[in-house]
Motif scaffolding. Structure first.
Motif, PDB file in Angstrom:
ATOM      1  N   SER A  88      40.386  41.106  49.846  1.00  0.00           N
ATOM      2  CA  SER A  88      39.670  42.725  49.391  1.00  0.00           C
ATOM      3  C   SER A  88      39.953  42.879  47.957  1.00  0.00           C
ATOM      4  O   SER A  88      39.174  43.707  47.279  1.00  0.00           O
ATOM      5  CB  SER A  88      40.376  44.022  50.110  1.00  0.00           C
ATOM      6  OG  SER A  88      40.514  43.869  51.399  1.00  0.00           O
ATOM      7  N   PHE A  89      40.669  42.213  47.368  1.00  0.00           N
ATOM      8  CA  PHE A  89      40.836  42.238  45.864  1.00  0.00           C
ATOM      9  C   PHE A  89      40.000  41.122  45.030  1.00  0.00           C
ATOM     10  O   PHE A  89      39.377  40.359  45.660  1.00  0.00           O
ATOM     11  CB  PHE A  89      42.517  41.749  45.325  1.00  0.00           C
ATOM     12  CG  PHE A  89      43.268  42.705  46.082  1.00  0.00           C
ATOM     13  CD1 PHE A  89      43.492  43.852  45.453  1.00  0.00           C
ATOM     14  CD2 PHE A  89      44.093  42.353  47.149  1.00  0.00           C
ATOM     15  CE1 PHE A  89      44.533  44.675  45.864  1.00  0.00           C
ATOM     16  CE2 PHE A  89      44.968  43.270  47.696  1.00  0.00           C
ATOM     17  CZ  PHE A  89      45.190  44.475  46.974  1.00  0.00           C
ATOM     18  N   ILE A  90      39.458  41.807  43.944  1.00  0.00           N
ATOM     19  CA  ILE A  90      38.686  41.111  42.893  1.00  0.00           C
ATOM     20  C   ILE A  90      39.081  40.859  41.578  1.00  0.00           C
ATOM     21  O   ILE A  90      40.187  41.675  41.040  1.00  0.00           O
ATOM     22  CB  ILE A  90      37.279  42.075  42.836  1.00  0.00           C
ATOM     23  CG1 ILE A  90      35.969  41.088  42.387  1.00  0.00           C
ATOM     24  CG2 ILE A  90      37.321  43.184  41.917  1.00  0.00           C
ATOM     25  CD1 ILE A  90      34.587  41.630  42.481  1.00  0.00           C
ATOM     26  N   SER A  91      38.908  39.669  40.929  1.00  0.00           N
ATOM     27  CA  SER A  91      39.367  39.561  39.698  1.00  0.00           C
ATOM     28  C   SER A  91      38.255  39.802  38.610  1.00  0.00           C
ATOM     29  O   SER A  91      36.999  39.774  39.188  1.00  0.00           O
ATOM     30  CB  SER A  91      39.819  37.943  39.538  1.00  0.00           C
ATOM     31  OG  SER A  91      40.565  37.604  40.373  1.00  0.00           O
ATOM     32  N   GLY A 106      43.883  33.587  39.958  1.00  0.00           N
ATOM     33  CA  GLY A 106      44.043  34.416  41.355  1.00  0.00           C
ATOM     34  C   GLY A 106      43.232  35.479  41.468  1.00  0.00           C
ATOM     35  O   GLY A 106      42.579  36.043  40.679  1.00  0.00           O
ATOM     36  N   LEU A 107      43.402  36.098  42.727  1.00  0.00           N
ATOM     37  CA  LEU A 107      42.596  37.418  43.109  1.00  0.00           C
ATOM     38  C   LEU A 107      43.393  38.667  42.347  1.00  0.00           C
ATOM     39  O   LEU A 107      44.683  38.765  42.464  1.00  0.00           O
ATOM     40  CB  LEU A 107      42.458  37.483  44.508  1.00  0.00           C
ATOM     41  CG  LEU A 107      41.536  36.580  45.104  1.00  0.00           C
ATOM     42  CD1 LEU A 107      41.466  36.730  46.590  1.00  0.00           C
ATOM     43  CD2 LEU A 107      40.102  36.782  44.650  1.00  0.00           C
ATOM     44  N   GLY A 124      48.109  33.327  38.700  1.00  0.00           N
ATOM     45  CA  GLY A 124      48.243  33.768  40.022  1.00  0.00           C
ATOM     46  C   GLY A 124      47.602  35.191  40.174  1.00  0.00           C
ATOM     47  O   GLY A 124      46.393  35.516  39.713  1.00  0.00           O
ATOM     48  N   ASP A 125      48.025  35.899  41.220  1.00  0.00           N
ATOM     49  CA  ASP A 125      47.129  37.089  41.741  1.00  0.00           C
ATOM     50  C   ASP A 125      47.894  38.317  40.949  1.00  0.00           C
ATOM     51  O   ASP A 125      49.017  38.458  40.569  1.00  0.00           O
ATOM     52  CB  ASP A 125      47.485  37.357  43.071  1.00  0.00           C
ATOM     53  CG  ASP A 125      46.725  36.293  44.242  1.00  0.00           C
ATOM     54  OD1 ASP A 125      45.905  35.454  43.591  1.00  0.00           O
ATOM     55  OD2 ASP A 125      47.029  36.232  45.414  1.00  0.00           O
ATOM     56  N   HIS A 126      46.988  39.481  40.595  1.00  0.00           N
ATOM     57  CA  HIS A 126      47.361  40.459  40.155  1.00  0.00           C
ATOM     58  C   HIS A 126      47.970  40.202  38.648  1.00  0.00           C
ATOM     59  O   HIS A 126      48.948  41.193  38.599  1.00  0.00           O
ATOM     60  CB  HIS A 126      48.252  41.211  41.130  1.00  0.00           C
ATOM     61  CG  HIS A 126      47.720  41.566  42.349  1.00  0.00           C
ATOM     62  ND1 HIS A 126      46.448  42.206  42.773  1.00  0.00           N
ATOM     63  CD2 HIS A 126      47.968  40.977  43.755  1.00  0.00           C
ATOM     64  CE1 HIS A 126      46.051  42.247  43.871  1.00  0.00           C
ATOM     65  NE2 HIS A 126      47.116  41.458  44.450  1.00  0.00           N
TER      66      HIS A 126
END
Ligand SMILES: CC(C)(COP(=O)(O)OP(=O)(O)OC[C@H]1O[C@@H](n2cnc3c(N)ncnc32)[C@H](O)[C@@H]1OP(=O)(O)O)[C@@H](O)C(=O)NCCC(=O)NCCS
Length: 212
Positions: A88-91, A106-107, A124-126
């Protein structure tokens, strides 16, 4: 058109909103923040409490989420609490950023104007790669990190989960900044930095433990 929801509606979220506007094929659809008690339309987008996200994800198609919150600790806590699928997350990557084709992003990560990410680096993510930061080749930058404006990570640097590199700080090649540590603005990191400490100065020295 990808519809993007920003979680958080304060300082950092404004920069994230600009990132969305700078990307063709994306539109800002909502800004959710728990300082809102009810759902309403403000400044042309839906606003409301973060609990409204579930409804948006169920009702709308092609909808994605990004965190507009500067605190690394709060971003991690929120992702755990939300329990929405990672997909559900987008970069978001500003068009002026230069990202090596061999880098992995990452996302949920946001990459601001004039950032450079060089070959074989893994982000990485976030994470937040803030304005004008430079991440050289072969770096590993973990989830929930923040690389502040104009900070420089030289080749092969590792930054642990949740670590914050302050504005204009530099890390020399192959050094490690431990997870959840903070590096002060303008510091020069020339030796490995432990986890959960604050380090400042040139060369960077620990001034505090549990520094988050
Ligand atoms: C390192 C930092 C987190 C410390 O903040 P803090 O815990 O509130 O620390 P204090 O302001 O109480 O300072 C503690 C001591 O460290 C010194 N110090 C603080 N930041 C410093 C820095 N960046 N470089 C050198 N010394 C620093 C202070 O002068 C003080 O010294 P003293 O005890 O001799 O008086 C903060 O100063 C900092 O540099 N943050 C980075 C912010 C940033 O770049 N944000 C980007 C947002 S986009």
């Amino acid at each position: 058109m990808k519809k993007v929801v920003i979680l958080g509606d304060s300082g950092h979220s404004k920069v994230v909103a600009d990132l969305i506007h700078s990307n063709e094929g994306m539109s800002l659809t909502a800004k959710l923040d728990d300082r809102y008690d009810e759902v309403f339309v403000g400044e042309g987008v839906t606003k409301g409490p973060i609990s409204h996200l579930r409804q948006l994800l169920q009702e709308e198609s092609n909808i994605y989420v990004v965190l507009g919150i500067g605190s690394n600790v709060v971003r991690k806590k929120l992702v755990k609490e939300l329990g929405v699928p990672r997909s559900s997350f987008i970069s978001l990557i500003h068009p002026t950023a230069v990202i090596s084709p061999s880098a992995v992003i990452g996302l949920g990560t946001v990459i601001m104007p004039r950032v450079v990410v060089n070959a074989d680096t893994i982000i990485g993510d976030h994470a937040i790669l803030n304005t004008g930061s430079i991440i050289e080749h072969d770096c590993k930058v973990a989830d929930y990190t923040h690389i502040s404006p104009q900070a420089i990570l030289a080749g092969g640097v590792a930054v642990g989960e949740g670590a914050h590199i302050g504005a204009g700080a530099s890390v020399i090649p192959l050094k490690t900044v431990g997870e959840w540590s903070t590096i002060g603005a303008g510091a020069a990191v020339v030796s490995n930095i432990n986890r959960k400490v604050t380090a400042v100065g040139v060369p960077a020295k620990e001034i505090r433990k549990e520094g988050i």
